[in-house]
Design an enzyme around this catalytic site. Structure first.
Site, PDB file in Angstrom:
ATOM      1  CE  LYS A  14       0.162 -12.807  -0.494  1.00  0.00           C
ATOM      2  NZ  LYS A  14       1.622 -12.688  -0.448  1.00  0.00           N
ATOM      3  NE  ARG A  90       1.561 -11.512   5.765  1.00  0.00           N
ATOM      4  CZ  ARG A  90       1.149 -10.867   4.671  1.00  0.00           C
ATOM      5  NH1 ARG A  90      -0.132 -10.757   4.400  1.00  0.00           N
ATOM      6  NH2 ARG A  90       2.026 -10.351   3.850  1.00  0.00           N
ATOM      7  NE  ARG A 129       4.516  -4.917  -4.329  1.00  0.00           N
ATOM      8  CZ  ARG A 129       3.962  -5.942  -3.657  1.00  0.00           C
ATOM      9  NH1 ARG A 129       3.203  -6.805  -4.274  1.00  0.00           N
ATOM     10  NH2 ARG A 129       4.194  -6.100  -2.378  1.00  0.00           N
ATOM     11  NE  ARG A 135       3.019  -2.622  -0.347  1.00  0.00           N
ATOM     12  CZ  ARG A 135       2.664  -3.891  -0.211  1.00  0.00           C
ATOM     13  NH1 ARG A 135       1.775  -4.415  -1.030  1.00  0.00           N
ATOM     14  NH2 ARG A 135       3.198  -4.628   0.741  1.00  0.00           N
ATOM     15  NE  ARG A 147       6.883  -6.715   2.827  1.00  0.00           N
ATOM     16  CZ  ARG A 147       6.887  -6.166   1.608  1.00  0.00           C
ATOM     17  NH1 ARG A 147       7.776  -5.240   1.299  1.00  0.00           N
ATOM     18  NH2 ARG A 147       6.003  -6.543   0.714  1.00  0.00           N
TER      19      ARG A 147
END
Ligand code: ADP
Length: 192
Positions: A14, A90, A129, A135, A147
């Site tokens: 996204k 969400r 990532r 992160r 998640r």
């Protein structure tokens, strides 16, 4: 003015696609995840109150995220060319409240573009990532799985909300970044 909900599971791409869409269509981009990370980094009261949720891969409370978006709209909706909402809504509660907030500003969601990516690919992308982004929620396989679990349990159903308004558009999120971008642009151009 065109307001887009860019939707999809964690790791669907996204943020990457939002940046490209912003450039091409001169839209604004708001990511609740980015705002929350900024607040945590700055050590604000808001940041401290959500840090533990993010670390576990849980959602932040609806009321808090809704406030973040309400605040964003207050500041940005005047003479705005259109907004890409990334990572919001969400939950169905967020989606319902969002419609009410937008209506108060004479705005609406034009379409939900939903990036569809299989789960195994998501885990791979997020771990990759995590090795570069710093992160913490991307570095740990258990948090990543949670998640995705939370997405399946609480977030995926938001597509029904937009489908009922005839605004849900599924887009294949597999392939090269530019290929996926072209698919998104095609759907937007058809809508314009
Ligand atoms: P990703 O979609 O890749 O997991 P985001 O940057 O969109 O990452 O979000 C990171 C985290 O911030 C989420 O896992 C969640 O804890 C929190 N968050 C972001 N947006 C919302 C939202 N709309 N409602 C609740 N929590 C949110």
């Amino acid at each position: 003015m065109m307001n887009i909900v860019l939707f999809g599971p964690p790791g669907a791409g996204k943020g990457t696609q939002a940046q490209k869409l912003v450039e091409k269509y001169a839209l604004r981009h708001v990511s609740t995840g980015d705002i929350i990370r900024g607040e945590i980094k700055a050590g604000t009261a808001l940041g401290r109150s959500v840090e533990s949720y993010i670390q576990k891969g849980e959602l932040a409370p609806d009321a808090l995220v809704i406030n973040i978006i309400a605040d964003y709209l207050e500041r940005n909706c005047a003479d705005c060319p259109g907004i890409i909402f990334d990572g919001f809504p969400r939950t169905t509660v967020q989606a319902e409240q969002f419609d009410r907030m937008l209506a108060d500003h004479n705005m609406k969601v034009d379409m939900m573009l939903s990036l569809e990516v299989p789960e195994d690919e998501l885990v791979e992308r997020l771990l990759l990532r995590g090795s570069t982004s710093g992160r913490a929620d991307d570095a740990n396989q258990t948090v990543i799985r949670n998640r995705i679990h939370v997405y399946n349990a609480q977030t995926a159903i938001v597509t029904d909300y937009y489908a009922a308004q005839d605004k849900y558009v599924a887009v294949n999120g597999l392939g090269a970044i530019d290929e996926i971008f072209a698919r998104l642009c095609d759907r937007i151009d058809r809508h314009l």
